[in-house]
Design a protein around this motif. Sequence first.
Motif, mmCIF file in Angstrom:
data_model
loop_
_atom_site.group_PDB
_atom_site.id
_atom_site.type_symbol
_atom_site.label_atom_id
_atom_site.label_comp_id
_atom_site.label_asym_id
_atom_site.label_seq_id
_atom_site.Cartn_x
_atom_site.Cartn_y
_atom_site.Cartn_z
ATOM 1 N N THR A 1 0.865 -1.176 0.000
ATOM 2 C CA THR A 1 0.000 0.000 0.000
ATOM 3 C C THR A 1 0.900 1.223 0.000
ATOM 4 O OG1 THR A 1 -0.147 0.612 2.341
ATOM 5 C CG2 THR A 1 -1.514 -1.229 1.630
ATOM 6 N N ILE A 2 0.343 2.361 -0.384
ATOM 7 C CA ILE A 2 1.109 3.604 -0.304
ATOM 8 C C ILE A 2 0.165 4.730 0.084
ATOM 9 C CG2 ILE A 2 0.863 4.329 -2.717
ATOM 10 C CD1 ILE A 2 3.903 5.117 -2.547
ATOM 11 N N SER A 3 0.679 5.671 0.849
ATOM 12 C CA SER A 3 -0.116 6.787 1.359
ATOM 13 C C SER A 3 0.586 8.089 1.000
ATOM 14 C CB SER A 3 -0.221 6.624 2.882
ATOM 15 O OG SER A 3 -0.873 7.711 3.462
ATOM 16 N N ASP A 4 -0.101 8.960 0.292
ATOM 17 C CA ASP A 4 0.506 10.224 -0.155
ATOM 18 C C ASP A 4 0.119 11.347 0.812
ATOM 19 O OD1 ASP A 4 1.866 12.060 -1.694
ATOM 20 O OD2 ASP A 4 0.784 11.625 -3.556
ATOM 21 N N SER A 5 0.583 12.550 0.548
ATOM 22 C CA SER A 5 0.203 13.687 1.377
ATOM 23 C C SER A 5 -1.275 13.991 1.136
ATOM 24 C CB SER A 5 1.059 14.906 1.049
ATOM 25 O OG SER A 5 0.942 15.218 -0.316
ATOM 26 N N TYR A 6 -1.863 14.790 2.007
ATOM 27 C CA TYR A 6 -3.302 14.951 1.969
ATOM 28 C C TYR A 6 -3.827 15.912 0.902
ATOM 29 C CZ TYR A 6 -7.852 16.699 2.795
ATOM 30 O OH TYR A 6 -9.119 17.112 2.578
ATOM 31 N N TYR A 7 -3.331 17.142 0.897
ATOM 32 C CA TYR A 7 -3.995 18.184 0.098
ATOM 33 C C TYR A 7 -3.905 17.914 -1.408
ATOM 34 C CZ TYR A 7 -4.700 20.727 4.361
ATOM 35 O OH TYR A 7 -5.120 21.069 5.615
ATOM 36 N N LEU A 8 -5.027 18.052 -2.045
ATOM 37 C CA LEU A 8 -5.134 17.790 -3.472
ATOM 38 C C LEU A 8 -4.129 18.622 -4.266
ATOM 39 C CD1 LEU A 8 -6.887 16.096 -5.325
ATOM 40 C CD2 LEU A 8 -8.414 18.054 -5.546
ATOM 41 N N GLY A 9 -3.961 19.865 -3.848
ATOM 42 C CA GLY A 9 -3.062 20.768 -4.565
ATOM 43 C C GLY A 9 -1.599 20.363 -4.477
ATOM 44 N N ASP A 10 -1.268 19.417 -3.593
ATOM 45 C CA ASP A 10 0.118 18.974 -3.452
ATOM 46 C C ASP A 10 0.546 18.008 -4.563
ATOM 47 O OD1 ASP A 10 -0.030 20.365 -1.115
ATOM 48 O OD2 ASP A 10 0.721 18.759 0.167
ATOM 49 N N ARG A 11 -0.425 17.474 -5.315
ATOM 50 C CA ARG A 11 -0.056 16.492 -6.345
ATOM 51 C C ARG A 11 0.872 17.142 -7.358
ATOM 52 N NH1 ARG A 11 -1.400 14.282 -2.724
ATOM 53 N NH2 ARG A 11 -3.467 13.581 -2.176
ATOM 54 N N LEU A 12 1.944 16.425 -7.694
ATOM 55 C CA LEU A 12 2.929 16.993 -8.617
ATOM 56 C C LEU A 12 2.302 17.261 -9.965
ATOM 57 C CD1 LEU A 12 6.272 15.111 -8.014
ATOM 58 C CD2 LEU A 12 5.537 17.346 -7.188
ATOM 59 N N ASN B 1 -8.255 8.733 8.097
ATOM 60 C CA ASN B 1 -6.821 8.484 7.907
ATOM 61 C C ASN B 1 -6.228 9.305 6.764
ATOM 62 O OD1 ASN B 1 -8.514 6.519 6.567
ATOM 63 N ND2 ASN B 1 -6.653 5.532 5.845
ATOM 64 N N MET B 2 -7.080 9.946 5.959
ATOM 65 C CA MET B 2 -6.534 10.892 4.978
ATOM 66 C C MET B 2 -5.739 11.979 5.701
ATOM 67 S SD MET B 2 -9.803 11.314 2.419
ATOM 68 C CE MET B 2 -9.225 12.803 1.609
ATOM 69 N N TYR B 3 -6.164 12.294 6.910
ATOM 70 C CA TYR B 3 -5.520 13.353 7.688
ATOM 71 C C TYR B 3 -4.451 12.797 8.620
ATOM 72 C CZ TYR B 3 -9.814 15.626 6.182
ATOM 73 O OH TYR B 3 -10.835 16.110 5.427
ATOM 74 N N THR B 4 -4.760 11.650 9.256
ATOM 75 C CA THR B 4 -3.842 11.142 10.273
ATOM 76 C C THR B 4 -2.661 10.378 9.688
ATOM 77 O OG1 THR B 4 -5.461 9.384 10.560
ATOM 78 C CG2 THR B 4 -5.376 11.076 12.255
ATOM 79 N N ALA B 5 -2.805 9.826 8.479
ATOM 80 C CA ALA B 5 -1.671 9.103 7.895
ATOM 81 C C ALA B 5 -0.484 10.049 7.657
ATOM 82 C CB ALA B 5 -2.080 8.384 6.612
ATOM 83 N N PRO B 6 -0.698 11.204 7.015
ATOM 84 C CA PRO B 6 0.437 12.129 6.881
ATOM 85 C C PRO B 6 0.947 12.604 8.231
ATOM 86 C CG PRO B 6 -1.342 12.747 5.391
ATOM 87 C CD PRO B 6 -1.892 11.682 6.299
ATOM 88 N N ALA B 7 0.051 12.772 9.195
ATOM 89 C CA ALA B 7 0.471 13.229 10.522
ATOM 90 C C ALA B 7 1.378 12.201 11.183
ATOM 91 C CB ALA B 7 -0.756 13.490 11.399
ATOM 92 N N ALA B 8 1.078 10.932 10.963
ATOM 93 C CA ALA B 8 1.905 9.873 11.535
ATOM 94 C C ALA B 8 3.287 9.861 10.902
ATOM 95 C CB ALA B 8 1.232 8.517 11.327
ATOM 96 N N GLY B 9 3.356 10.341 9.658
ATOM 97 C CA GLY B 9 4.616 10.307 8.917
ATOM 98 C C GLY B 9 4.589 9.254 7.829
ATOM 99 N N ALA B 10 3.378 8.834 7.437
ATOM 100 C CA ALA B 10 3.239 7.718 6.496
ATOM 101 C C ALA B 10 3.433 8.123 5.040
ATOM 102 C CB ALA B 10 1.865 7.073 6.665
ATOM 103 N N TYR B 11 3.932 9.322 4.811
ATOM 104 C CA TYR B 11 4.160 9.814 3.446
ATOM 105 C C TYR B 11 4.915 8.785 2.590
ATOM 106 C CZ TYR B 11 5.964 12.950 -0.215
ATOM 107 O OH TYR B 11 6.304 13.536 -1.404
ATOM 108 N N LEU B 12 4.251 8.300 1.554
ATOM 109 C CA LEU B 12 4.796 7.305 0.628
ATOM 110 C C LEU B 12 5.175 5.988 1.300
ATOM 111 C CD1 LEU B 12 6.906 9.521 -1.826
ATOM 112 C CD2 LEU B 12 4.481 8.942 -1.912
ATOM 113 N N ARG B 13 4.456 5.656 2.386
ATOM 114 C CA ARG B 13 4.715 4.400 3.093
ATOM 115 C C ARG B 13 3.467 3.528 3.113
ATOM 116 N NH1 ARG B 13 10.105 3.431 4.269
ATOM 117 N NH2 ARG B 13 11.055 5.482 4.234
#
Lengths: 385, 355, 151
Positions: A236-247, B61-73
């Motif tokens: 799985t992968i999790s990106d940053s939240y804000y839509l405007g952050d997409r490259l 988790n859209m909000y808490t995942a980045p807060a945890a530091g899960a960026y690209l993880r």
Amino acid sequence: MSVAVVGFGQTHFRTKRKDKTHPEIAFEAVNAALEHAGLELKDIEAVAYGSMDPFDGIYCPERWDATACSLEKPMMKISTGGTTGMTTALAAYEHVASGLFDLVMAVCVQRVGECVDAQPVLNTAVDPIYERHSGLGAIHIASFQATAYMEKYGATEEDLAWVSVKDHKNALKNPYAHIKMDLGVDDVLKSRVVCSPLKLLECCPRSDGAAAVIFASEDLAKKIRDNPAWIVAETTISDSYYLGDRLSFAEWDSLAIAGRRLFRDAGIENPVKDIDVAELYSPFTIQEILELEALGFAEKGRGKELAREGVTFIDGDMPTNPSGGVLCTNPIGATGLVRFGEAALQVMGEAVNQVDGAEVALAHAWGGTLQFHTLAVLSSKKKLG
Amino acid sequence: MRIGIVGVGFTEFGIHKEPFYNIAFTAAKRALEDAGIERGEVDSFILGGYDNLGVGRTISNMYTAPAAGAYLRHEIRVSDDALFALPLACMRLRHRSDVTMLLAFGHSSETPIELVELQSLDPFFHRPLNLSLPAFFAMQSYAYRRRYGVDEEKIAEVVVKERENGSENPRAFVRDKVRVEDVLSSEIVSSPLRRLEIAEWCDGCVAFILAEETVARRLTDSPVWVSGLGWSLENYYFDREFQKLPFVAKSAEMAFKMAGKDRGDVEALEICDLTADYHCMILEALGFAEEGRGWDYNGDVNHSGGALCTNAYGSTGAFLLASIVERIRKGEIDCGLVQSMSGYAQRSCVAILEG
Amino acid sequence: MEVKEFEIWWKIPFKHSAGLHATKFFEGLKDGKILGVRCERCGRVLVPPRAFCERCHVETNDWVEVSDEGVVETLTVTYMKFTGLPDPPYAIGVVKLDGADTGMLCFLGGVDLSEWRKVHETFKPGTRVKAVWKEEREGKITDILYFEPLK
């Protein structure tokens, strides 16, 4: 420890399943999966349950649905947006892969038809401080991708429409699929514009239904059936939240990163050659094109040609969504599990729209505002190569 | 293979003015700092906490995942009280992770939680009757007190003791001591339950860094091992005896079996006493007190003040877990048990920890 | 037998705390300024501002004002009515403001929205746009009415 899928069941998907309550729909899918595996509910040791709560107007539906799938058993609730079905599958898989359990079921239920309109629910996923006022839903985000991709790579409305034609053609033969229409490119192009440039027939329906997948440890899997579908790799992968952050909205780089990791774990060097069939989470035509490019099935800017040239049709070189895909059936929180289950059926050789000789299948789901991806490779062989 | 907790990060438990993801960020940073590692060393993120309605965001988790530091993880959320996410974190570690963060987020102050929880009931049979969480809890209290002839003074004494513990815990949300007469004169919320006998909602996050055994030993000299885990559930419909919590008993059996331990090994307990009566009923279900005698238990339970003093919607179980972990790290105890509960007293999770 | 259906509404009030960062941003809007934060580690200017950089996982406190002009990254015009969402047609897009490294979600306007192809031509990715502000500002995201093409 090797883990395999030994059973998959799904309900018939409709706009509304008026005939059944929430747990009764779960019950239907659970029984279908048990029947497919030749097992009884008492054989199942634990359950991972997934749903994206608000669509059904029931908060934490696992509490009511436990009556259908998990009394007397440990149950874990997973909810991660559009990826829910796939992450629920991975959670069930972890139960077995960890060595703590031998037989575990993933169950996902969703009744999108119960809410009068899905986009306002999707809008509640959007940040109420900065972004929600914009009226943003999933379809708007997909339209952002379409606008950017068409501008950058010169894709035409016809290119996108071909994806819809292909998925609808496949769904015609799938008894469980929701939307069944025999479409031509002109029908798609003539349908009304919902969010420019996407048209109604380029967008998924809202579906009611459920799915269940049964996972078994190695020895048990071989005893249960002679054609189990092995899980070769997952991520799985999790990106940053804000839509405007997409490259960029014209490429899906987070999926490309996840795909690279997945293929490395699976030992896949050339996805086009090594993967026989893909079940992709593409509720909107444009998304299949971006997914094909991100996953390396097509060069950047070339994904638009694959449906038009027949490559992704069932008899093409790289069949995608032989089930008819998300474009024809979308019970949101269960959709990922259907992708996973359909991929398993393909490598078992039991799919309705069976791809000849399929040995390796890819399953995918995305979620959030283009924020999450979940991927898995399934195969008739324990290890590739 | 053993799984060890090698870092803990608490935030304040109270009513926060910052959004929950900023609180979650603080917990994550503190846990990383406590473990002495960088975010990049964490390969998997498991989040625990409730979805949508508790915080008014559909996919929290859209909000808490980045807060945890899960960026690209790798990241997956268990949508429940966060103790229920501990099994998934441990399974991930047993299977393929070296270092996993478990981030628990709890937030209640943005919306009426009773109204939110009411929506978990089916729209046909239970919800139209407005069976609120306190009303259901009260039905169990009534059954418990009536079945075993427990005086309300005995129940009030449980509250007094919990509040005393809470008053000595700087992390607790409610830290005022109360007397028996305060409890008995507090207003009845839903008969027979009084306001001071029910846990009050608050906000707060805790993060944990967990590692597979060999990695854990490199990160710290004193990992706290997760030895046993168990989770179970009760029927949604009411085919149960209201004075008992058999699903709690089942979750404990599973955890003890996995840990290869018995009750005599456990030196301290942290339990999710959402009401004073549940405090008694949980002790009985866990096998530490006889049926109907939970109020009389004088062992080491809820040193933290328990849920009765700190109840953040979504992270209560993690607060209790962290409290046991801290005591094991300090060397106060060698082995502890933590229990959490969610829903209309329908689900229970138990973890057994040791130093 | 006709299956019964019950119409049920969720009416649940929320009070969302914006937190210090977003509050400062909204105060700025009142004065007609768009504020962002610079991440001290990666140097990116994040708009809208947030308390931490998701990439670097560090707190952000370096405030900068960015322009109310920028470049369109993408857009869509909505023509279907969705319950509770704005009446169609309405145009939204992502605009990267001058001085910012991230895009911001916003309304696009000041043009006739009835023909989507024309709207897409006017605002096609790369088009320079400028904010049109409300006269009476309240410190809300909607203080910026929309972005229109720079003349």
